[in-house]
Design a protein around this motif. Structure first.
Motif, mmCIF file in Angstrom:
data_model
loop_
_atom_site.group_PDB
_atom_site.id
_atom_site.type_symbol
_atom_site.label_atom_id
_atom_site.label_comp_id
_atom_site.label_asym_id
_atom_site.label_seq_id
_atom_site.Cartn_x
_atom_site.Cartn_y
_atom_site.Cartn_z
ATOM 1 N N VAL A 91 0.795 -1.230 0.000
ATOM 2 C CA VAL A 91 0.000 0.000 0.000
ATOM 3 C C VAL A 91 0.831 1.285 0.000
ATOM 4 O O VAL A 91 0.327 2.347 -0.370
ATOM 5 C CB VAL A 91 -1.011 0.027 1.170
ATOM 6 N N SER A 92 2.094 1.230 0.419
ATOM 7 C CA SER A 92 2.927 2.433 0.419
ATOM 8 C C SER A 92 4.398 2.058 0.559
ATOM 9 O O SER A 92 4.731 0.892 0.795
ATOM 10 C CB SER A 92 2.525 3.373 1.564
ATOM 11 N N GLY A 93 5.259 3.071 0.409
ATOM 12 C CA GLY A 93 6.683 2.852 0.540
ATOM 13 C C GLY A 93 7.395 4.073 1.075
ATOM 14 O O GLY A 93 6.882 5.200 0.966
ATOM 15 N N THR A 94 8.566 3.858 1.663
ATOM 16 C CA THR A 94 9.413 4.942 2.136
ATOM 17 C C THR A 94 10.867 4.614 1.834
ATOM 18 O O THR A 94 11.233 3.442 1.667
ATOM 19 C CB THR A 94 9.268 5.178 3.664
ATOM 20 N N SER A 95 11.690 5.663 1.770
ATOM 21 C CA SER A 95 13.132 5.520 1.598
ATOM 22 C C SER A 95 13.779 6.826 2.033
ATOM 23 O O SER A 95 13.228 7.905 1.773
ATOM 24 C CB SER A 95 13.479 5.243 0.132
ATOM 25 N N PRO A 96 14.951 6.759 2.663
ATOM 26 C CA PRO A 96 15.636 7.995 3.019
ATOM 27 C C PRO A 96 16.079 8.790 1.785
ATOM 28 O O PRO A 96 16.409 9.959 1.886
ATOM 29 C CB PRO A 96 16.848 7.533 3.835
ATOM 30 N N LEU A 97 16.027 8.178 0.605
ATOM 31 C CA LEU A 97 16.431 8.843 -0.631
ATOM 32 C C LEU A 97 15.406 9.863 -1.115
ATOM 33 O O LEU A 97 15.741 10.770 -1.862
ATOM 34 C CB LEU A 97 16.667 7.787 -1.729
ATOM 35 N N SER A 98 14.151 9.719 -0.683
ATOM 36 C CA SER A 98 13.091 10.570 -1.219
ATOM 37 C C SER A 98 12.056 10.919 -0.158
ATOM 38 O O SER A 98 11.588 10.025 0.550
ATOM 39 C CB SER A 98 12.395 9.840 -2.366
ATOM 40 N N PRO A 99 11.658 12.205 -0.081
ATOM 41 C CA PRO A 99 10.625 12.572 0.881
ATOM 42 C C PRO A 99 9.227 12.126 0.451
ATOM 43 O O PRO A 99 8.312 12.075 1.258
ATOM 44 C CB PRO A 99 10.708 14.101 0.933
ATOM 45 N N LEU A 158 8.585 -1.128 2.354
ATOM 46 C CA LEU A 158 7.235 -1.167 1.782
ATOM 47 C C LEU A 158 6.285 -1.585 2.895
ATOM 48 O O LEU A 158 6.589 -2.483 3.685
ATOM 49 C CB LEU A 158 7.158 -2.162 0.628
ATOM 50 N N THR A 159 5.120 -0.936 2.953
ATOM 51 C CA THR A 159 4.098 -1.286 3.939
ATOM 52 C C THR A 159 3.007 -2.071 3.238
ATOM 53 O O THR A 159 2.535 -1.688 2.165
ATOM 54 C CB THR A 159 3.517 -0.020 4.597
ATOM 55 N N LEU A 160 2.627 -3.182 3.856
ATOM 56 C CA LEU A 160 1.602 -4.064 3.310
ATOM 57 C C LEU A 160 0.269 -3.766 3.981
ATOM 58 O O LEU A 160 0.225 -3.247 5.104
ATOM 59 C CB LEU A 160 1.985 -5.523 3.550
ATOM 60 N N LYS A 161 -0.822 -4.099 3.290
ATOM 61 C CA LYS A 161 -2.148 -3.968 3.891
ATOM 62 C C LYS A 161 -2.152 -4.860 5.129
ATOM 63 O O LYS A 161 -1.784 -6.024 5.054
ATOM 64 C CB LYS A 161 -3.204 -4.426 2.885
ATOM 65 N N GLY A 162 -2.522 -4.308 6.257
ATOM 66 C CA GLY A 162 -2.461 -5.052 7.513
ATOM 67 C C GLY A 162 -1.332 -4.547 8.402
ATOM 68 O O GLY A 162 -1.247 -4.907 9.565
#
Length: 195
Positions: A91-99, A158-162
């Protein structure tokens, strides 16, 4: 003489065993340019016992990589793998490379290929895979904070549903493909700029 040979052979066997053990204890980091090993989702606390280590991880990613860039936008790719009997949704993602990171797809809109956020995220079918590739679904990085050079090691979550997460490191790779440059405001048919 015989004792010396037996002792030497025993010492060699012990050293070989120690070296193999040390290899298994090394960190998961890899030299630049080598393919990344599959990364796995963080397991719930209840699934961290000895039996859990024998089972395949619920979700993994193989060969994760990020397109090199000096600034602006880039994208991450790889193959998401679902080892469970149920569909899994990223459902979403994060990385220190990009805000700002979005899950994107490339679709045909009135005869033009356009890139847009993927409604509902990436669904990985049960016991199957989901490709993240140039010209298709991908992880879009906007406002990249530093240059991505070949071989760079870029962490992602990466964040998964749940609520479960999948953490991995993607490798920076040069990729010209269809001359993608991931800059905003251009359409793919005209400038071939989105992946």
């Amino acid at each position: 003489m015989i004792v010396r040979r037996v002792l030497s052979a025993g010492l060699l066997a012990a050293l070989a065993t120690a070296s193999v053990s040390a290899c298994g204890a090394q960190s998961s980091e890899q030299p630049a340019g080598q393919a990344a090993a599959p990364a796995v989702a963080s397991a719930p606390a209840a699934a961290t016992g000895p039996a859990a280590s024998d089972a395949a991880p619920p979700v993994a990613i193989t060969d994760p990589w990020v397109k090199t860039t000096k600034k602006g936008m880039s994208a991450a790719f790889g193959t998401l793998v679902n080892n469970t009997d149920s569909d899994i949704t990223v459902v979403s993602g994060t990385s220190p490379l990009s805000p700002k990171i979005e899950l994107h797809e490339v679709v045909d809109s009135k005869g033009k290929m356009i890139m847009r956020p993927k409604e509902g995220g990436f669904v990985i079918p049960a016991r199957s895979t989901h490709q993240l590739q140039p010209g298709g679904d991908h992880i879009m990085l906007m406002g990249v904070t530093e240059e991505v050079k070949p071989g760079a090691q870029i962490p992602f979550t990466l964040t998964l549903k749940g609520g479960e997460t999948l953490e991995f490191t993607a490798v920076g790779k040069d990729f010209a493909g269809g001359k993608e440059d991931y800059q905003p405001g251009k359409d793919m048919d005209k400038d071939k700029d989105h992946g």
